[in-house]
Design an enzyme around this catalytic site. Sequence first.
Site, mmCIF file in Angstrom:
data_model
loop_
_atom_site.group_PDB
_atom_site.id
_atom_site.type_symbol
_atom_site.label_atom_id
_atom_site.label_comp_id
_atom_site.label_asym_id
_atom_site.label_seq_id
_atom_site.Cartn_x
_atom_site.Cartn_y
_atom_site.Cartn_z
ATOM 1 N N ASP A 80 -11.801 72.652 -13.673
ATOM 2 C CA ASP A 80 -12.523 73.737 -14.328
ATOM 3 C C ASP A 80 -11.448 74.710 -14.820
ATOM 4 O OD1 ASP A 80 -13.849 76.130 -14.912
ATOM 5 O OD2 ASP A 80 -15.372 75.804 -13.380
ATOM 6 N N VAL A 81 -11.378 74.928 -16.133
ATOM 7 C CA VAL A 81 -10.275 75.751 -16.671
ATOM 8 C C VAL A 81 -10.403 77.234 -16.314
ATOM 9 C CG1 VAL A 81 -9.796 74.173 -18.599
ATOM 10 C CG2 VAL A 81 -11.340 76.126 -18.963
ATOM 11 N N TYR A 135 -18.422 84.431 -29.979
ATOM 12 C CA TYR A 135 -17.617 83.195 -30.070
ATOM 13 C C TYR A 135 -16.429 83.421 -31.007
ATOM 14 C CZ TYR A 135 -16.609 78.232 -31.065
ATOM 15 O OH TYR A 135 -16.010 76.998 -31.229
ATOM 16 N N ARG A 191 -15.345 68.859 -16.041
ATOM 17 C CA ARG A 191 -16.086 69.158 -14.808
ATOM 18 C C ARG A 191 -17.138 68.112 -14.477
ATOM 19 N NH1 ARG A 191 -18.493 74.757 -16.371
ATOM 20 N NH2 ARG A 191 -18.960 73.379 -18.122
ATOM 21 N N LYS A 233 -12.316 82.955 -30.403
ATOM 22 C CA LYS A 233 -11.458 82.044 -31.176
ATOM 23 C C LYS A 233 -10.409 82.811 -32.009
ATOM 24 C CE LYS A 233 -13.246 78.091 -29.781
ATOM 25 N NZ LYS A 233 -12.454 77.082 -29.042
ATOM 26 N N ILE A 248 -15.161 66.288 -29.001
ATOM 27 C CA ILE A 248 -13.813 66.195 -29.574
ATOM 28 C C ILE A 248 -12.790 65.767 -28.513
ATOM 29 C CG2 ILE A 248 -11.970 67.538 -30.672
ATOM 30 C CD1 ILE A 248 -14.232 69.420 -31.769
ATOM 31 N N THR A 293 -14.513 65.331 -21.364
ATOM 32 C CA THR A 293 -15.730 64.625 -20.956
ATOM 33 C C THR A 293 -16.746 64.514 -22.082
ATOM 34 O OG1 THR A 293 -16.515 66.746 -20.135
ATOM 35 C CG2 THR A 293 -15.565 65.236 -18.504
ATOM 36 N N SER A 294 -16.487 65.115 -23.231
ATOM 37 C CA SER A 294 -17.502 65.153 -24.291
ATOM 38 C C SER A 294 -16.828 65.390 -25.651
ATOM 39 C CB SER A 294 -18.475 66.310 -23.981
ATOM 40 O OG SER A 294 -19.446 66.455 -25.003
HETATM 41 N N1 NAP Z 1 -18.717 71.416 -32.232
HETATM 42 C C1 NAP Z 1 -18.302 72.285 -33.136
HETATM 43 O O1 NAP Z 1 -18.983 72.546 -34.147
HETATM 44 C C2 NAP Z 1 -16.952 72.930 -33.002
HETATM 45 C C3 NAP Z 1 -16.396 73.526 -34.152
HETATM 46 C C4 NAP Z 1 -15.151 74.138 -34.055
HETATM 47 C C5 NAP Z 1 -14.485 74.175 -32.844
HETATM 48 N N2 NAP Z 1 -15.056 73.609 -31.742
HETATM 49 C C6 NAP Z 1 -14.296 73.682 -30.474
HETATM 50 O O2 NAP Z 1 -13.920 72.373 -30.109
HETATM 51 C C7 NAP Z 1 -13.785 72.290 -28.696
HETATM 52 C C8 NAP Z 1 -14.559 71.098 -28.172
HETATM 53 O O3 NAP Z 1 -15.937 71.286 -28.479
HETATM 54 P P1 NAP Z 1 -16.969 70.091 -28.671
HETATM 55 O O4 NAP Z 1 -17.653 70.296 -29.968
HETATM 56 O O5 NAP Z 1 -16.341 68.802 -28.380
HETATM 57 O O6 NAP Z 1 -18.020 70.515 -27.548
HETATM 58 P P2 NAP Z 1 -18.687 69.713 -26.328
HETATM 59 O O7 NAP Z 1 -19.040 68.335 -26.730
HETATM 60 O O8 NAP Z 1 -19.735 70.624 -25.812
HETATM 61 O O9 NAP Z 1 -17.466 69.638 -25.280
HETATM 62 C C9 NAP Z 1 -16.986 70.774 -24.655
HETATM 63 C C10 NAP Z 1 -16.047 70.346 -23.541
HETATM 64 O O10 NAP Z 1 -15.568 71.527 -22.882
HETATM 65 C C11 NAP Z 1 -15.645 71.315 -21.486
HETATM 66 N N3 NAP Z 1 -15.788 72.556 -20.739
HETATM 67 C C12 NAP Z 1 -16.693 73.555 -20.895
HETATM 68 N N4 NAP Z 1 -16.508 74.502 -19.961
HETATM 69 C C13 NAP Z 1 -15.455 74.084 -19.206
HETATM 70 C C14 NAP Z 1 -14.763 74.629 -18.094
HETATM 71 N N5 NAP Z 1 -15.123 75.804 -17.519
HETATM 72 N N6 NAP Z 1 -13.720 73.944 -17.566
HETATM 73 C C15 NAP Z 1 -13.351 72.763 -18.116
HETATM 74 N N7 NAP Z 1 -13.952 72.195 -19.157
HETATM 75 C C16 NAP Z 1 -14.998 72.856 -19.700
HETATM 76 C C17 NAP Z 1 -16.842 70.394 -21.299
HETATM 77 O O11 NAP Z 1 -16.656 69.617 -20.126
HETATM 78 P P3 NAP Z 1 -17.461 69.739 -18.745
HETATM 79 O O12 NAP Z 1 -18.832 70.180 -19.045
HETATM 80 O O13 NAP Z 1 -17.312 68.385 -18.136
HETATM 81 O O14 NAP Z 1 -16.681 70.743 -17.993
HETATM 82 C C18 NAP Z 1 -16.734 69.477 -22.512
HETATM 83 O O15 NAP Z 1 -15.907 68.369 -22.211
HETATM 84 C C19 NAP Z 1 -14.275 73.636 -28.146
HETATM 85 O O16 NAP Z 1 -13.165 74.461 -27.890
HETATM 86 C C20 NAP Z 1 -15.087 74.228 -29.299
HETATM 87 O O17 NAP Z 1 -15.102 75.621 -29.260
HETATM 88 C C21 NAP Z 1 -16.258 72.979 -31.792
#
Ligand code: NAP
Length: 275
Positions: free
Chosen positions: A66-67, A158, A41, A162, A21, A18-19
């Site tokens: 919801d995971v 965090y 979600r 990871k 990556i 939904t957001s």
């Molecule tokens: N942004 C960074 O700097 C960064 C760097 C390295 C790694 N990452 C990793 O990349 C991945 C994606 O992050 P992003 O940056 O794209 O963040 P984001 O835009 O905040 O997206 C996070 C996603 O996770 C979902 N989510 C959160 N809790 C959930 C749950 N209980 N059940 C199902 N879905 C859930 C959210 O969807 P809903 O709210 O709709 O549930 C959302 O779609 C994550 O694993 C993050 O740790 C991010």
Amino acid sequence: MPTPDPFEAKVALVTGATSGIGRELARRLARRGAAVVATGRDPEALAAVGREVAGAVRPGIALAMDVTRDDDVARAVAEAEARLGPVDLLFNNAGVGYFRDGWELDLERLGRVMDVNLYGAIRVTQAVLPGMRQRRRGTIVNVASVAGKRGYPRLAGYCASKYALIGWSDGLRRDVEGDGIGVTVVCPPAVDTPFFDRAGYGTYRQDHAGIPMMSPGDVADGILDAVAAGRREAILSPRARALYLLSVLAPGALDLIQRRLKKPIPRAEFRDVEP
Ligand SMILES: NC(=O)c1ccc[n+]([C@@H]2O[C@H](COP(=O)([O-])OP(=O)(O)OC[C@H]3O[C@@H](n4cnc5c(N)ncnc54)[C@H](OP(=O)(O)O)[C@@H]3O)[C@@H](O)[C@H]2O)c1
């Protein structure tokens, strides 16, 4: 004759679609001919990504999942497989941040972070893996982070989630390698998504001015390249790869450089938010 796209005609389930990556992954997979199961979600964002994947070469679907909930995961995976067929590719991308000093972590909150970032990935994998093993085909892709390769200040909780995700991925790869199943773990550096705001760190960009952030689209491309190449692990930027290498070869030198370069992160800027 051009080589076929490795994602063409595959059923790909993306968590956290939904957001950020995850959404870019869903879009790209749909464009490349996969039937996408976009999950998350947030109902509005889910409807939006659902419209995108439904209109693709092979119509995909969006499902609430919801995971952290066993029942949600079982229901969504069953519905996805009934409507689109067995899942070939699982992208465990859903994740949340937690910004606090390592000594002041709230254990209940840390547990919720673990439940999304680690147990969530294990839960969804356990739902699709028996079918993959029977068919002797499938790929599990776990979106970790550079914070799973080395420690960062105010990110100890965090980082723990990871590092654990990478450790589990590494073990799982060995457990399923004889079953025709691949496991790829990817480690993006900082990415320009709502991730930091959602984790209560709205001033991340100001505090890290000058440090490049990847776009979620470039990260999604990097993830798909790593999967297509059958990589076991991919750190997704040259800078992050160089820093990781330095952290292995000369950890003391890296600490010294970072201590000199980094101003402390202002503590007052963190908000407590529910994952
Ligand atoms: N942004 C960074 O700097 C960064 C760097 C390295 C790694 N990452 C990793 O990349 C991945 C994606 O992050 P992003 O940056 O794209 O963040 P984001 O835009 O905040 O997206 C996070 C996603 O996770 C979902 N989510 C959160 N809790 C959930 C749950 N209980 N059940 C199902 N879905 C859930 C959210 O969807 P809903 O709210 O709709 O549930 C959302 O779609 C994550 O694993 C993050 O740790 C991010």
